[in-house]
Scaffold this motif. Structure first.
Motif, PDB file in Angstrom:
ATOM      1  N   ASN A  59       0.814  -1.218   0.000  1.00 47.56           N
ATOM      2  CA  ASN A  59       0.000   0.000   0.000  1.00 47.56           C
ATOM      3  C   ASN A  59       0.846   1.266   0.000  1.00 47.56           C
ATOM      4  N   LYS A  73      -6.762   8.212  -6.876  1.00 40.04           N
ATOM      5  CA  LYS A  73      -7.579   7.266  -6.119  1.00 40.04           C
ATOM      6  C   LYS A  73      -6.812   6.608  -4.973  1.00 40.04           C
ATOM      7  N   GLU A  74      -5.516   6.766  -4.944  1.00 43.51           N
ATOM      8  CA  GLU A  74      -4.693   6.151  -3.904  1.00 43.51           C
ATOM      9  C   GLU A  74      -4.780   6.947  -2.609  1.00 43.51           C
ATOM     10  N   GLU A  75      -4.730   6.233  -1.497  1.00 43.89           N
ATOM     11  CA  GLU A  75      -4.737   6.890  -0.189  1.00 43.89           C
ATOM     12  C   GLU A  75      -3.310   7.314   0.165  1.00 43.89           C
ATOM     13  N   SER A  76      -3.157   8.533   0.615  1.00 41.16           N
ATOM     14  CA  SER A  76      -1.839   9.057   0.959  1.00 41.16           C
ATOM     15  C   SER A  76      -1.485   8.698   2.396  1.00 41.16           C
ATOM     16  N   LYS A  80      -3.431  13.912   7.777  1.00 43.15           N
ATOM     17  CA  LYS A  80      -4.461  14.852   7.311  1.00 43.15           C
ATOM     18  C   LYS A  80      -4.695  15.884   8.389  1.00 43.15           C
TER      19      LYS A  80
END
Length: 81
Positions: A59, A73-76, A80
């Motif tokens: 991931n 579309k990828e989660e960073s 946040k």
């Protein structure tokens, strides 16, 4: 053999840049091989504690850019705010 000793290099000074460039090239190649051996997720040095280290990178983004992945579309992994 001529050109392989220091006394011969004193006589033939034009060979000095050749030896310097060859030495820099060899050092660069060794650095690159060492970097690949220590940083690549494909290399496993200790198979007892972590037999499949590439699963940690499933991931994570370890390539700078890949044309096959849509990065929107990828989660960073960045926090946040």
């Amino acid at each position: 053999m001529q050109g392989l000793s220091f006394q011969s290099l004193k006589k033939h000074k034009a060979l000095i840049p050749l030896y310097v460039c060859t030495g820099i090239g060899c050092a660069g190649a060794m650095f690159y091989i060492l970097r690949l051996a220590t940083r690549s997720p494909d290399v496993s040095w200790n198979k007892r504690t972590n037999p499949e280290p590439w699963q940690e990178y499933r991931n994570k983004q370890y390539k700078f850019y890949s044309p096959n992945i849509d990065y929107s579309k990828e989660e960073s992994p960045a926090p946040k705010f």
